[in-house]
Each structure stands twice: as structure tokens, then as C-alpha cells.
Scaffold this motif. Structure first.
Motif, PDB file in Angstrom:
ATOM      1  N   PHE A  50      -8.070  12.127   9.716  1.00 48.34           N
ATOM      2  CA  PHE A  50      -8.008  13.432   9.074  1.00 48.34           C
ATOM      3  C   PHE A  50      -9.385  13.801   8.554  1.00 48.34           C
ATOM      4  CE2 PHE A  50      -3.855  11.588   8.813  1.00 48.34           C
ATOM      5  CZ  PHE A  50      -2.980  12.639   9.001  1.00 48.34           C
ATOM      6  N   ALA A  51      -9.850  14.980   8.926  1.00 47.58           N
ATOM      7  CA  ALA A  51     -11.088  15.530   8.383  1.00 47.58           C
ATOM      8  C   ALA A  51     -10.673  16.512   7.301  1.00 47.58           C
ATOM      9  CB  ALA A  51     -11.877  16.247   9.482  1.00 47.58           C
ATOM     10  N   VAL A  52     -10.864  16.128   6.044  1.00 50.08           N
ATOM     11  CA  VAL A  52     -10.385  16.956   4.931  1.00 50.08           C
ATOM     12  C   VAL A  52     -11.502  17.225   3.934  1.00 50.08           C
ATOM     13  CG1 VAL A  52      -7.955  16.268   5.095  1.00 50.08           C
ATOM     14  CG2 VAL A  52      -9.496  14.906   3.745  1.00 50.08           C
ATOM     15  N   PRO A  53     -11.502  18.431   3.377  1.00 52.26           N
ATOM     16  CA  PRO A  53     -12.512  18.746   2.370  1.00 52.26           C
ATOM     17  C   PRO A  53     -12.219  18.021   1.055  1.00 52.26           C
ATOM     18  CG  PRO A  53     -10.969  20.576   2.593  1.00 52.26           C
ATOM     19  CD  PRO A  53     -10.610  19.557   3.652  1.00 52.26           C
ATOM     20  N   GLY A  54     -13.247  17.850   0.255  1.00 58.02           N
ATOM     21  CA  GLY A  54     -13.084  17.257  -1.066  1.00 58.02           C
ATOM     22  C   GLY A  54     -12.736  18.334  -2.085  1.00 58.02           C
ATOM     23  N   PRO A  55     -12.367  17.914  -3.262  1.00 59.27           N
ATOM     24  CA  PRO A  55     -12.300  16.523  -3.726  1.00 59.27           C
ATOM     25  C   PRO A  55     -11.063  15.808  -3.193  1.00 59.27           C
ATOM     26  CG  PRO A  55     -11.691  18.014  -5.514  1.00 59.27           C
ATOM     27  CD  PRO A  55     -12.080  18.872  -4.353  1.00 59.27           C
ATOM     28  N   PHE A  56     -11.289  14.573  -2.753  1.00 66.87           N
ATOM     29  CA  PHE A  56     -10.232  13.806  -2.108  1.00 66.87           C
ATOM     30  C   PHE A  56     -10.554  12.332  -2.261  1.00 66.87           C
ATOM     31  CE2 PHE A  56      -7.655  12.167   1.344  1.00 66.87           C
ATOM     32  CZ  PHE A  56      -6.587  13.056   1.428  1.00 66.87           C
ATOM     33  N   TYR A  58     -10.649   9.480  -0.436  1.00 66.59           N
ATOM     34  CA  TYR A  58     -10.604   9.180   0.997  1.00 66.59           C
ATOM     35  C   TYR A  58     -10.092   7.773   1.279  1.00 66.59           C
ATOM     36  CZ  TYR A  58     -13.138  13.522   1.382  1.00 66.59           C
ATOM     37  OH  TYR A  58     -13.481  14.846   1.284  1.00 66.59           O
ATOM     38  N   LYS A  59     -10.387   6.842   0.423  1.00 70.75           N
ATOM     39  CA  LYS A  59      -9.947   5.459   0.638  1.00 70.75           C
ATOM     40  C   LYS A  59      -8.426   5.344   0.565  1.00 70.75           C
ATOM     41  CE  LYS A  59     -10.491   0.767  -1.067  1.00 70.75           C
ATOM     42  NZ  LYS A  59     -11.006  -0.090  -2.120  1.00 70.75           N
ATOM     43  N   ASN A  60      -7.813   6.029  -0.394  1.00 65.82           N
ATOM     44  CA  ASN A  60      -6.375   5.906  -0.613  1.00 65.82           C
ATOM     45  C   ASN A  60      -5.561   7.069  -0.058  1.00 65.82           C
ATOM     46  OD1 ASN A  60      -6.437   3.375  -2.125  1.00 65.82           O
ATOM     47  ND2 ASN A  60      -7.576   4.572  -3.618  1.00 65.82           N
ATOM     48  N   GLY A  61      -6.221   8.095   0.465  1.00 61.43           N
ATOM     49  CA  GLY A  61      -5.510   9.223   1.064  1.00 61.43           C
ATOM     50  C   GLY A  61      -4.842  10.146   0.066  1.00 61.43           C
ATOM     51  N   ILE A  62      -5.447  10.303  -1.117  1.00 63.74           N
ATOM     52  CA  ILE A  62      -4.832  11.110  -2.171  1.00 63.74           C
ATOM     53  C   ILE A  62      -5.661  12.366  -2.444  1.00 63.74           C
ATOM     54  CG2 ILE A  62      -4.113  11.141  -4.595  1.00 63.74           C
ATOM     55  CD1 ILE A  62      -3.701   8.069  -4.307  1.00 63.74           C
ATOM     56  N   ALA A  63      -4.992  13.512  -2.390  1.00 62.29           N
ATOM     57  CA  ALA A  63      -5.644  14.800  -2.641  1.00 62.29           C
ATOM     58  C   ALA A  63      -5.995  14.918  -4.124  1.00 62.29           C
ATOM     59  CB  ALA A  63      -4.723  15.937  -2.224  1.00 62.29           C
ATOM     60  N   LYS A  64      -7.168  15.427  -4.406  1.00 68.50           N
ATOM     61  CA  LYS A  64      -7.620  15.599  -5.788  1.00 68.50           C
ATOM     62  C   LYS A  64      -8.003  17.052  -6.079  1.00 68.50           C
ATOM     63  CE  LYS A  64      -6.994  11.465  -7.166  1.00 68.50           C
ATOM     64  NZ  LYS A  64      -5.968  11.233  -8.177  1.00 68.50           N
ATOM     65  N   TYR A  65      -7.435  17.976  -5.311  1.00 68.37           N
ATOM     66  CA  TYR A  65      -7.724  19.392  -5.506  1.00 68.37           C
ATOM     67  C   TYR A  65      -7.056  19.857  -6.791  1.00 68.37           C
ATOM     68  CZ  TYR A  65      -8.301  18.629  -0.525  1.00 68.37           C
ATOM     69  OH  TYR A  65      -8.667  18.123   0.682  1.00 68.37           O
ATOM     70  N   LYS A  66      -7.809  20.552  -7.614  1.00 65.29           N
ATOM     71  CA  LYS A  66      -7.242  21.045  -8.867  1.00 65.29           C
ATOM     72  C   LYS A  66      -8.096  22.200  -9.361  1.00 65.29           C
ATOM     73  CE  LYS A  66      -5.633  19.415 -13.316  1.00 65.29           C
ATOM     74  NZ  LYS A  66      -5.566  18.297 -14.236  1.00 65.29           N
ATOM     75  N   ASN A  67      -7.449  23.313  -9.646  1.00 64.10           N
ATOM     76  CA  ASN A  67      -8.134  24.497 -10.171  1.00 64.10           C
ATOM     77  C   ASN A  67      -9.286  24.924  -9.275  1.00 64.10           C
ATOM     78  OD1 ASN A  67      -6.435  24.473 -12.443  1.00 64.10           O
ATOM     79  ND2 ASN A  67      -7.758  23.002 -13.450  1.00 64.10           N
ATOM     80  N   GLY A  68      -9.083  24.802  -7.991  1.00 65.76           N
ATOM     81  CA  GLY A  68     -10.131  25.169  -7.049  1.00 65.76           C
ATOM     82  C   GLY A  68      -9.713  26.349  -6.207  1.00 65.76           C
ATOM     83  N   VAL A  69     -10.291  26.412  -5.042  1.00 64.18           N
ATOM     84  CA  VAL A  69     -10.049  27.534  -4.150  1.00 64.18           C
ATOM     85  C   VAL A  69      -8.901  27.244  -3.188  1.00 64.18           C
ATOM     86  CG1 VAL A  69     -11.129  28.988  -2.397  1.00 64.18           C
ATOM     87  CG2 VAL A  69     -12.468  28.175  -4.327  1.00 64.18           C
ATOM     88  N   LYS A  70      -8.728  25.970  -2.832  1.00 64.56           N
ATOM     89  CA  LYS A  70      -7.725  25.674  -1.816  1.00 64.56           C
ATOM     90  C   LYS A  70      -7.004  24.356  -2.074  1.00 64.56           C
ATOM     91  CE  LYS A  70     -11.554  24.203   1.075  1.00 64.56           C
ATOM     92  NZ  LYS A  70     -12.299  24.454   2.275  1.00 64.56           N
ATOM     93  N   PHE A  97      -9.073   8.836   6.450  1.00 63.16           N
ATOM     94  CA  PHE A  97      -9.440  10.121   5.864  1.00 63.16           C
ATOM     95  C   PHE A  97     -10.944  10.148   5.692  1.00 63.16           C
ATOM     96  CE2 PHE A  97      -5.129   9.213   4.665  1.00 63.16           C
ATOM     97  CZ  PHE A  97      -4.478  10.415   4.870  1.00 63.16           C
ATOM     98  N   LEU A  98     -11.547  11.257   6.102  1.00 65.21           N
ATOM     99  CA  LEU A  98     -12.993  11.412   6.015  1.00 65.21           C
ATOM    100  C   LEU A  98     -13.293  12.856   5.631  1.00 65.21           C
ATOM    101  CD1 LEU A  98     -15.536   9.639   6.528  1.00 65.21           C
ATOM    102  CD2 LEU A  98     -15.541  10.503   8.873  1.00 65.21           C
ATOM    103  N   ASN A  99     -14.318  13.036   4.847  1.00 68.41           N
ATOM    104  CA  ASN A  99     -14.731  14.375   4.461  1.00 68.41           C
ATOM    105  C   ASN A  99     -14.958  15.226   5.709  1.00 68.41           C
ATOM    106  OD1 ASN A  99     -17.293  16.228   4.015  1.00 68.41           O
ATOM    107  ND2 ASN A  99     -16.118  16.142   2.118  1.00 68.41           N
ATOM    108  N   ASP A 100     -14.590  16.500   5.645  1.00 67.75           N
ATOM    109  CA  ASP A 100     -14.687  17.358   6.828  1.00 67.75           C
ATOM    110  C   ASP A 100     -16.125  17.534   7.313  1.00 67.75           C
ATOM    111  OD1 ASP A 100     -15.166  18.872   4.496  1.00 67.75           O
ATOM    112  OD2 ASP A 100     -14.167  20.659   5.263  1.00 67.75           O
ATOM    113  N   ALA A 101     -17.084  17.658   6.404  1.00 68.36           N
ATOM    114  CA  ALA A 101     -18.485  17.792   6.822  1.00 68.36           C
ATOM    115  C   ALA A 101     -18.991  16.493   7.456  1.00 68.36           C
ATOM    116  CB  ALA A 101     -19.365  18.176   5.634  1.00 68.36           C
ATOM    117  N   VAL A 102     -18.566  15.368   6.929  1.00 67.83           N
ATOM    118  CA  VAL A 102     -18.942  14.073   7.497  1.00 67.83           C
ATOM    119  C   VAL A 102     -18.306  13.924   8.883  1.00 67.83           C
ATOM    120  CG1 VAL A 102     -18.798  11.563   7.222  1.00 67.83           C
ATOM    121  CG2 VAL A 102     -19.254  13.016   5.231  1.00 67.83           C
ATOM    122  N   SER A 103     -17.052  14.334   9.007  1.00 67.00           N
ATOM    123  CA  SER A 103     -16.369  14.282  10.301  1.00 67.00           C
ATOM    124  C   SER A 103     -17.096  15.129  11.333  1.00 67.00           C
ATOM    125  CB  SER A 103     -14.922  14.776  10.163  1.00 67.00           C
ATOM    126  OG  SER A 103     -14.192  13.915   9.328  1.00 67.00           O
TER     127      SER A 103
END
Length: 187
Positions: A50-56, A58-70, A97-103
Motif C-alpha cells: 500500500f502506498a499511503v500518505p502520512g501521517p501513518f 507504516y510499520k504497524n499499518g495504523i492510520a494516524k490522520y487527524k484534523n487534516g485534509v483527508k 505499507f509505505l509512504n506514497d511519495a516514497v512508493s
């Protein structure tokens, strides 16, 4: 496949509304995965990435999005667990899981314009300013000459940080300042 070649017709594109509730987002993420797994059921799958944007986390696969845009509705959800429950047939298949820009940088190093380069830097512009430092196809996250986590968004720039000038936020602010136009997003 295991040699790094894309399987024929294995690419699926599905638009996902990042402001929907968690179940809608996760169901949409699962749809193309299920299509690919069904189509290639006889092909050994080495992993699902999965190429996913942060905050995330990545090691444990847990989303950390909060009070953001998406993806705020995914806050603190273990994405790996949620997707495995929906697929019901990924036992033994590792998730990565890897950051989308890194992916993006890794993809360019393996199959794109920097395929024949030993070292490369990829910069992506979107909601934020993403980056990756790649050597021999592998992302570098920690080295003297590489910023922490390979990220440039938080580095000082002009009167703020890089992200203040190379992101959707900057475009929206600039449109309001220069043209007195309020817009909801940038395409």
C-alpha cells in the motif's frame, strides 16, 4: 511477479473520496485488491503493498490522520486488520505499507525514468510536499546527508517550511491573496 514485472492487466484505478466514512474508504480500497486476487488466484502472491500518505504508522499499518485534509475517519484504525477482514482470503500474504511519495520514488527506480540510476531523489507535490531518497532501488530513511525519514516537507524554507510553499495549502492561500478567489481544492 517475483521478477518485478507487472502482470498483464493487473493495474486497477478507483477514485476514493478521502472525506467519506471509514467503511466506505476501506470498502473502496478492497475492491481492486479483490479483483486482482481473483484474476490471479493461481499466481503466488508475495505481498500486498500500500502506498499511503502520512501521517501513518507504516510499520504497524495504523492510520494516524487527524484534523487534516483527508482520511480523518480512518484515525487509529489498523488498516491491515480491517482489509484482511474484508478480503477473508489473505492469510499468509504479507501486507506492506509505505509512504506514497516514497512508493513513487521506488517505482521510478524499479520501472521508470531512474531505473538505470544508482541514486535518485523524487519529489511529489499534492496535499503536501513528499519526497524520497533512493539508492539501488531502496529508500534511504536515515543517513547523514538525508533528512529525517527522507522527508523534506518539514525543512526550513523562506518564512516557514517547505510544505508551506509547495503544497495545496500554498496554492489555496496564493489564490486568495492574489486573486481573491476561495477554492476547495487544487487539481
Amino acid at each position: 511477479d517475483q521478477s518485478g514485472q507487472l502482470l498483464k492487466d493487473s493495474y486497477k484505478y478507483l477514485k476514493v473520496d478521502s472525506e467519506k466514512i471509514a467503511d466506505d474508504i476501506l470498502d473502496n480500497w478492497v475492491r481492486p485488491i479483490r479483483l486482482i486476487l481473483d484474476k490471479y488466484r493461481d499466481v503466488p502472491i508475495g505481498g500486498i503493498c500500500f502506498a499511503v500518505p502520512g501521517p501513518f504508522d507504516y510499520k504497524n499499518g495504523i492510520a494516524k490522520y487527524k484534523n487534516g485534509v483527508k482520511y480523518d475517519s480512518l484515525f487509529d484504525i489498523n488498516i491491515q486488520t480491517a482489509i484482511r477482514k474484508r478480503l477473508k482470503k489473505t492469510i499468509g500474504i504479507p501486507f506492506h505499507f509505505l509512504n506514497d511519495a516514497v512508493s513513487f520514488g521506488v517505482g521510478e527506480a524499479w520501472q521508470g525514468k531512474t531505473k538505470h540510476s544508482k541514486r535518485s531523489i523524487a519529489i511529489t507535490f499534492g496535499t503536501g510536499c513528499g519526497s524520497s531518497f533512493i539508492e539501488n532501488g531502496v529508500p534511504i530513511f536515515s543517513r547523514k546527508e538525508v533528512p529525517p525519514s527522507g522527508a523534506i516537507w518539514q525543512l526550513p524554507f523562506k518564512d516557514g517550511i517547505v510544505d508551506d510553499y509547495f503544497s495545496t495549502r500554498w496554492f489555496l492561500k496564493r489564490a486568495l491573496e492574489k486573486y481573491q478567489v476561495e477554492v476547495n481544492g487544487v487539481k
